[in-house]
Design an enzyme around this catalytic site. Sequence first.
Site, PDB file in Angstrom:
ATOM      1  N   GLY A 209       0.971  -1.302  -0.018  1.00  0.00           N
ATOM      2  CA  GLY A 209      -0.028   0.066  -0.099  1.00  0.00           C
ATOM      3  C   GLY A 209       0.652   1.161  -0.049  1.00  0.00           C
TER       4      GLY A 209
ATOM      5  CG  ASP B 164      -1.993  -0.923   8.775  1.00  0.00           C
ATOM      6  OD1 ASP B 164      -2.385   0.053   8.643  1.00  0.00           O
ATOM      7  OD2 ASP B 164      -2.215  -2.051   8.545  1.00  0.00           O
TER       8      ASP B 164
ATOM      9  N   GLY C 161      -5.934  -0.402   9.821  1.00  0.00           N
ATOM     10  CA  GLY C 161      -5.164  -0.956  10.686  1.00  0.00           C
ATOM     11  C   GLY C 161      -5.692  -2.699  10.497  1.00  0.00           C
TER      12      GLY C 161
ATOM     13  CD  GLU D  14      -8.440  -1.612   7.479  1.00  0.00           C
ATOM     14  OE1 GLU D  14      -9.156  -1.460   6.664  1.00  0.00           O
ATOM     15  OE2 GLU D  14      -7.231  -1.896   7.563  1.00  0.00           O
TER      16      GLU D  14
ATOM     17  NE  ARG E 256     -26.623  10.650   9.012  1.00  0.00           N
ATOM     18  CZ  ARG E 256     -27.994  10.616   9.349  1.00  0.00           C
ATOM     19  NH1 ARG E 256     -28.213   9.711  10.399  1.00  0.00           N
ATOM     20  NH2 ARG E 256     -28.615  11.256   9.244  1.00  0.00           N
TER      21      ARG E 256
ATOM     22  NE  ARG F 239      -2.607   3.210   1.228  1.00  0.00           N
ATOM     23  CZ  ARG F 239      -3.101   2.099   0.705  1.00  0.00           C
ATOM     24  NH1 ARG F 239      -3.409   1.069   1.753  1.00  0.00           N
ATOM     25  NH2 ARG F 239      -3.241   1.617  -0.461  1.00  0.00           N
TER      26      ARG F 239
HETATM   27  O1  F6P Z   1      -1.041  -0.876   3.838  1.00  0.00           O
HETATM   28  C1  F6P Z   1      -1.835  -1.024   5.088  1.00  0.00           C
HETATM   29  C2  F6P Z   1      -3.095  -0.737   4.756  1.00  0.00           C
HETATM   30  O2  F6P Z   1      -3.322   0.620   4.655  1.00  0.00           O
HETATM   31  C3  F6P Z   1      -4.120  -1.670   5.668  1.00  0.00           C
HETATM   32  O3  F6P Z   1      -4.168  -0.580   6.830  1.00  0.00           O
HETATM   33  C4  F6P Z   1      -5.175  -1.836   4.806  1.00  0.00           C
HETATM   34  O4  F6P Z   1      -5.888  -2.895   5.414  1.00  0.00           O
HETATM   35  C5  F6P Z   1      -4.814  -2.015   3.460  1.00  0.00           C
HETATM   36  O5  F6P Z   1      -3.354  -1.458   3.202  1.00  0.00           O
HETATM   37  C6  F6P Z   1      -5.716  -1.803   2.444  1.00  0.00           C
HETATM   38  O6  F6P Z   1      -5.138  -2.205   1.303  1.00  0.00           O
HETATM   39  P1  F6P Z   1      -5.440  -1.663  -0.363  1.00  0.00           P
HETATM   40  O7  F6P Z   1      -4.828  -0.508  -0.604  1.00  0.00           O
HETATM   41  O8  F6P Z   1      -5.039  -2.963  -1.328  1.00  0.00           O
HETATM   42  O9  F6P Z   1      -6.947  -1.494  -0.435  1.00  0.00           O
END
Ligand code: F6P
Length: 376
Positions: free
Chosen positions: A12, A148, A191, A243, A287, A296
């Site tokens: 990611g 994470d 996370g 999550e 909500r 990110r």
């Molecule tokens: O890189 C870690 C992360 O951001 C996790 O927190 C999350 O579950 C996952 O990547 C999401 O991945 P993608 O970008 O493949 O949806």
Amino acid sequence: MVRRIGVLTGGGDCAGLNSAIKWVTKTATDPNLATHNGEQLEVWGIREGWRGLIEIEPGDPDSVSRWVTQLDELVVRTWDRQGGTVLGSSRTNPFNPKIDKGQKCVENIKAMGLDALVAIGGEDTLSVAYKLYHDLGQKVVGIPKTIDRDLNGTDYTLGYDTALNVITEEVDRLRTTAGSHNRLFVVEVMGRHAGWLALEGGQASGAHVILIPEYEFEVDKVASLLEKRRQAGVRYDIVVVSEGAKIKGQDEVYLSDKVDSFGHKVLGGIGENLAKRLEELTGFETRHVVLSHIQRGGNPSARDRLMGRYFGIAAVDLILEEDFGRMVAYREGHITSVSLKQAIERLALVDVDKFYDPSRYNGRRSSLLPWSRRDD
Ligand code: F6P
């Protein structure tokens, strides 16, 4: 002797990756370093992580320009201010038995004349780096990144600080609308296994309830904590849920059953489920918001730019020392390194006894007692 370094980003994306690439490049191509070694180093950026290393056909110029790009000081000059990764990323796993391309990576490393490789990634990317080093004898070093912050052996991973700031800013925004409407907001943050983002994002933004993967929660108890707050006169509330958090006795909630090349399913939905249940139980208008990939995105914080810089420089130090199979790390306030093996042997999860208060579903209100009481 190392003459040409390859660098790639896997997994990611997050903020801080470009700063690390820039500083690998600037350090390795520093003219002062050339005087030291009598030779100038070259840096080649590999596109889209391990995918680039598998896909490239070194004999085909079109394929080479698609999958690699030479980096120098001028090319990377402005990169550290940008989020994401200019080189691109993927969740490709060369060692997935379905594709079995570990050997292809080795052949391509050789064919491109790469004497050393810098892999910037989290647990998955660095597990590939470790296999290339340990099983296939490649000269690899790692740089830790993941929002994470769950990599073992380092107190910091690139992207974490920026993501934490996003959570804090977004919850601040939600407060005004939550307050205006007397609403409860459930905010789902990333996370997968580790609750650091939820715990520290929740504490920084002043959430009343924080739910993390490391501690299974009871919905009734969350409801009663929130009811007590209303009785005390508070008009609205924020719940931050990771999550990967689980309701006691239940599994994580997934968006779909599809798995990626490393075997991970896509998490998501706990925030929505919880919001519905809390509205039913408390009668408070509720909500939910999923912060998802917004965490990110955006420009890197000062900390991520700096850590990218320090990690990038240290990665080149490891290469010049020919100290391969290691990941640069930040421990107890210092830049250092640990073995890739140590980095991937387990995840760095929240230590519930130290940092989490299960009676409040929030951060502990004791830092020095009783777990860290000194005996001397
Ligand atoms: O890189 C870690 C992360 O951001 C996790 O927190 C999350 O579950 C996952 O990547 C999401 O991945 P993608 O970008 O493949 O949806």
